[in-house]
Design a protein around this motif. Structure first.
Motif, PDB file in Angstrom:
ATOM      1  N   LYS A 172      21.404  54.673  49.514  1.00  0.00           N
ATOM      2  CA  LYS A 172      22.321  55.760  49.874  1.00  0.00           C
ATOM      3  C   LYS A 172      23.586  55.199  50.529  1.00  0.00           C
ATOM      4  N   ALA A 173      23.403  54.168  51.365  1.00  0.00           N
ATOM      5  CA  ALA A 173      24.556  53.552  52.023  1.00  0.00           C
ATOM      6  C   ALA A 173      25.451  52.864  51.001  1.00  0.00           C
ATOM      7  N   MET A 174      24.824  52.260  49.964  1.00  0.00           N
ATOM      8  CA  MET A 174      25.619  51.613  48.926  1.00  0.00           C
ATOM      9  C   MET A 174      26.488  52.635  48.202  1.00  0.00           C
ATOM     10  N   ARG A 175      25.897  53.803  47.924  1.00  0.00           N
ATOM     11  CA  ARG A 175      26.661  54.846  47.241  1.00  0.00           C
ATOM     12  C   ARG A 175      27.795  55.369  48.121  1.00  0.00           C
ATOM     13  N   TRP A 176      27.520  55.411  49.420  1.00  0.00           N
ATOM     14  CA  TRP A 176      28.553  55.878  50.348  1.00  0.00           C
ATOM     15  C   TRP A 176      29.741  54.909  50.358  1.00  0.00           C
ATOM     16  N   VAL A 177      29.422  53.608  50.387  1.00  0.00           N
ATOM     17  CA  VAL A 177      30.486  52.604  50.349  1.00  0.00           C
ATOM     18  C   VAL A 177      31.288  52.753  49.053  1.00  0.00           C
ATOM     19  N   ALA A 178      30.569  52.946  47.923  1.00  0.00           N
ATOM     20  CA  ALA A 178      31.247  53.085  46.630  1.00  0.00           C
ATOM     21  C   ALA A 178      32.229  54.261  46.675  1.00  0.00           C
ATOM     22  N   LYS A 179      31.778  55.352  47.239  1.00  0.00           N
ATOM     23  CA  LYS A 179      32.618  56.540  47.354  1.00  0.00           C
ATOM     24  C   LYS A 179      33.870  56.228  48.179  1.00  0.00           C
ATOM     25  N   ASN A 180      33.660  55.505  49.288  1.00  0.00           N
ATOM     26  CA  ASN A 180      34.786  55.181  50.151  1.00  0.00           C
ATOM     27  C   ASN A 180      35.765  54.213  49.493  1.00  0.00           C
ATOM     28  N   ILE A 181      35.233  53.278  48.688  1.00  0.00           N
ATOM     29  CA  ILE A 181      36.124  52.322  48.020  1.00  0.00           C
ATOM     30  C   ILE A 181      37.137  53.074  47.158  1.00  0.00           C
ATOM     31  N   ARG A 182      36.673  54.163  46.535  1.00  0.00           N
ATOM     32  CA  ARG A 182      37.597  54.952  45.714  1.00  0.00           C
ATOM     33  C   ARG A 182      38.667  55.646  46.555  1.00  0.00           C
ATOM     34  N   ARG A 200      38.981  39.403  42.996  1.00  0.00           N
ATOM     35  CA  ARG A 200      40.182  39.440  42.136  1.00  0.00           C
ATOM     36  C   ARG A 200      41.180  40.455  42.668  1.00  0.00           C
ATOM     37  N   ILE A 201      40.654  41.528  43.291  1.00  0.00           N
ATOM     38  CA  ILE A 201      41.557  42.523  43.863  1.00  0.00           C
ATOM     39  C   ILE A 201      42.220  41.990  45.129  1.00  0.00           C
ATOM     40  N   TYR A 202      41.409  41.418  46.054  1.00  0.00           N
ATOM     41  CA  TYR A 202      42.019  41.035  47.336  1.00  0.00           C
ATOM     42  C   TYR A 202      42.673  39.661  47.308  1.00  0.00           C
ATOM     43  N   LYS A 203      42.571  38.961  46.188  1.00  0.00           N
ATOM     44  CA  LYS A 203      43.280  37.690  46.026  1.00  0.00           C
ATOM     45  C   LYS A 203      44.772  37.928  46.257  1.00  0.00           C
ATOM     46  N   SER A 226      46.490  46.998  42.648  1.00  0.00           N
ATOM     47  CA  SER A 226      45.438  46.813  41.668  1.00  0.00           C
ATOM     48  C   SER A 226      44.802  48.165  41.417  1.00  0.00           C
ATOM     49  N   ASP A 227      44.404  48.378  40.184  1.00  0.00           N
ATOM     50  CA  ASP A 227      43.712  49.633  39.915  1.00  0.00           C
ATOM     51  C   ASP A 227      42.224  49.367  39.727  1.00  0.00           C
ATOM     52  N   GLY A 228      41.790  48.220  40.224  1.00  0.00           N
ATOM     53  CA  GLY A 228      40.399  47.826  40.027  1.00  0.00           C
ATOM     54  C   GLY A 228      39.405  48.496  40.963  1.00  0.00           C
ATOM     55  N   TYR A 229      39.904  49.284  41.918  1.00  0.00           N
ATOM     56  CA  TYR A 229      38.992  49.836  42.921  1.00  0.00           C
ATOM     57  C   TYR A 229      37.899  50.713  42.310  1.00  0.00           C
ATOM     58  N   ASN A 230      38.303  51.577  41.376  1.00  0.00           N
ATOM     59  CA  ASN A 230      37.295  52.437  40.758  1.00  0.00           C
ATOM     60  C   ASN A 230      36.257  51.630  40.002  1.00  0.00           C
ATOM     61  N   LYS A 231      36.712  50.538  39.397  1.00  0.00           N
ATOM     62  CA  LYS A 231      35.798  49.713  38.610  1.00  0.00           C
ATOM     63  C   LYS A 231      34.722  49.080  39.508  1.00  0.00           C
ATOM     64  N   ILE A 232      35.134  48.515  40.645  1.00  0.00           N
ATOM     65  CA  ILE A 232      34.114  47.899  41.486  1.00  0.00           C
ATOM     66  C   ILE A 232      33.237  48.956  42.157  1.00  0.00           C
ATOM     67  N   ALA A 233      33.812  50.146  42.391  1.00  0.00           N
ATOM     68  CA  ALA A 233      32.981  51.225  42.940  1.00  0.00           C
ATOM     69  C   ALA A 233      31.898  51.591  41.916  1.00  0.00           C
ATOM     70  N   ASP A 234      32.296  51.630  40.631  1.00  0.00           N
ATOM     71  CA  ASP A 234      31.304  51.896  39.579  1.00  0.00           C
ATOM     72  C   ASP A 234      30.202  50.844  39.596  1.00  0.00           C
TER      73      ASP A 234
END
Lengths: 331, 132
Positions: free
Chosen positions: A209-219, A294-297, A303-311
């Protein structure tokens, strides 16, 4: 005085200290075994606590818990002492060394001089063993180091009395009583069950559940707090996954190694399959870290990669949820 | 992760002769351990974290010379601390430490309080009052 102590490097400090202390007392228990029986694996997200100006993400349980659970489950007694006064702390340590008893210490990393400067943050849950004293230097077995090292009285006092969150307060611990034979079988089952329960717990701050919460926040983060801060947070997630001095250590792989070893001990072939699966999940975590980097490099963002890593994180959460629900049923 | 895939990237660990130990599987699918010199995603994250601290330290220095903040803020950032950590080292309430970051309050601090800060940062009171 020097106690005959054999140092063995470990991927993670607390497991390493426990495994090394157990071996010293005649019980050969591997690092993954300690980690698995002590139910060390976890994921937790504590957005309301900030460390280094970013929320806390952790892939493992609170410091000290691994040894306590492990000890309870295999029938070992552990003594823990904390001190107000550094003088008493030193006296108790010297007394133990005189009695040929190597002890575990909780220490802060910031003043640990043998770490490279870049790794020295105010992180207070590092663990080491002291196994002797030569003139005014304490002999140190730090599980993340390849070889043993040493610290002066002054240097050791500083790390034992580091301040801030989780201040060690001179915390010293060691096993005091052992059973004739370690009850590994029942301990393994208990350890696995607890990890399954924790990882699938119905609370938002732990487990899948915490992992999903982080994913939501990354977006949300890039819009809400800006890309620079988001990238800083992502860096923190990756550093907590595995890094010296932060308590990280590639825990999914350690857990997979535990399942492989446990399959033989409790004679359950199915655990071997679970071990393979956990290795795959570990690989997914590494892919996630690689894509996040690759995003924070590029520190400025864009970068528009945030949604991708959240997925990716959601996929990992689903895999782990499924994994622990099934694992619970086979032990 | 397979043993031969264990990353051997450049990192700051080299300087101190430290290698990470990691668990990985060998050709037969058996778990074993291997040493790693570092991994780029981690090194970049750490470099960025260090750069952040350097920027914050530089900003605190500029604020000191503009008389917007006392030198305590600069030394706090230099030692990778924040207010809760510094407060716990000097043994004062956080709100007091926060107040001491104001130049006007700092100028009136007693020698005893200044000494507390100087001890934590391991410098003299003279050094505490100035930034080179």
């Amino acid at each position: 005085m020097k106690i005959d102590f054999s140092h063995k490097q470990a991927a993670h400090c607390e497991n390493g200290v426990v495994s090394n202390l157990m071996r010293h007392n005649g019980f050969d228990v591997s690092e993954p075994m300690v980690f698995g029986i002590g139910s060390g694996l976890l994921f937790s997200y504590l957005p309301f606590i900030k460390v280094n100006y970013a929320p806390v993400f952790t892939y493992r349980v609170l410091p000290g818990l691994v040894f306590n659970r492990f000890a309870k489950r295999v029938g070992v007694k552990v003594k823990r002492e904390k001190f107000r006064n550094p003088k008493n702390a030193k006296a108790r340590l010297d007394e133990n060394l005189k009695n040929n008893n190597p002890v575990g210490l909780q220490v802060g990393v910031y003043n640990l001089i043998y770490f490279p400067d870049e790794y020295r943050f105010h992180f207070n849950a590092h663990n080491m063993v002291v196994y002797g004293k030569k003139e005014d230097r304490y002999l140190i077995s730090d599980p993340v180091m390849e070889r043993v090292t040493s610290l002066t009285e002054k240097q050791l006092e500083k790390v034992r009395f580091a301040k801030g969150a989780f201040a060690p307060k001179g915390h010293m611990y060691y096993p005091t009583a052992f059973p004739e034979k370690l009850e590994l079988e029942s301990a393994i089952v208990k350890g696995i069950r607890q990890t399954c329960r924790d990882m699938t717990a119905p609370v938002p701050i732990v487990g899948v559940k915490a992992m999903r919460w982080v994913a939501k926040n990354i977006r949300k983060w890039p819009k809400k707090i800006g890309q620079k801060k988001t990238n800083h947070y992502l860096g923190q997630i990756v550093r907590m996954q595995e890094e010296i001095g932060t308590g990280g250590g590639g825990f999914r792989y350690i857990y997979a190694a535990f399942l492989q070893e446990a399959a033989v001990v409790i004679n359950n072939e199915k655990l071997k399959e679970f071990s393979k699966e956990m290795t795959e999940i570990g690989d997914l975590w590494r892919d996630f870290a690689l894509d996040a980097s690759r995003i924070y490099k590029n520190r400025s963002g864009e970068s528009d990669g945030y949604n991708k890593i959240a997925d990716q994180l959601v996929i990992i959460a689903n895999r782990e949820e499924n994994f622990f629900k099934r694992l619970k049923k086979v032990v | 992760m397979k043993k031969k895939e264990v990353p051997q990237d450049k990192s700051n660990l080299e300087k101190a002769n430290i290698k990470d130990m990691v668990y990985a599987v060998d050709e037969n699918g058996e778990y074993t351990t291997a040493l790693s010199t570092g991994w780029e995603p981690k090194s970049i994250a750490l470099d960025n974290a260090i750069k952040d601290i350097e920027e914050r330290t530089a900003a605190a220095k500029a604020r000191f010379f503009n008389n917007e903040s006392s030198s305590i803020e600069y030394y706090m950032e230099l030692h990778k601390m924040d207010i809760p950590i510094l407060a716990s080292y000097v043994g004062l309430w956080q709100w007091r430490v926060k107040r001491h970051l104001k130049p006007s309050v700092f100028r009136k601090l007693s020698t005893k309080t200044l000494q507390k800060y100087a001890d934590v940062f391991e410098i003299s009171i003279d050094q505490l009052k100035n930034i080179d």
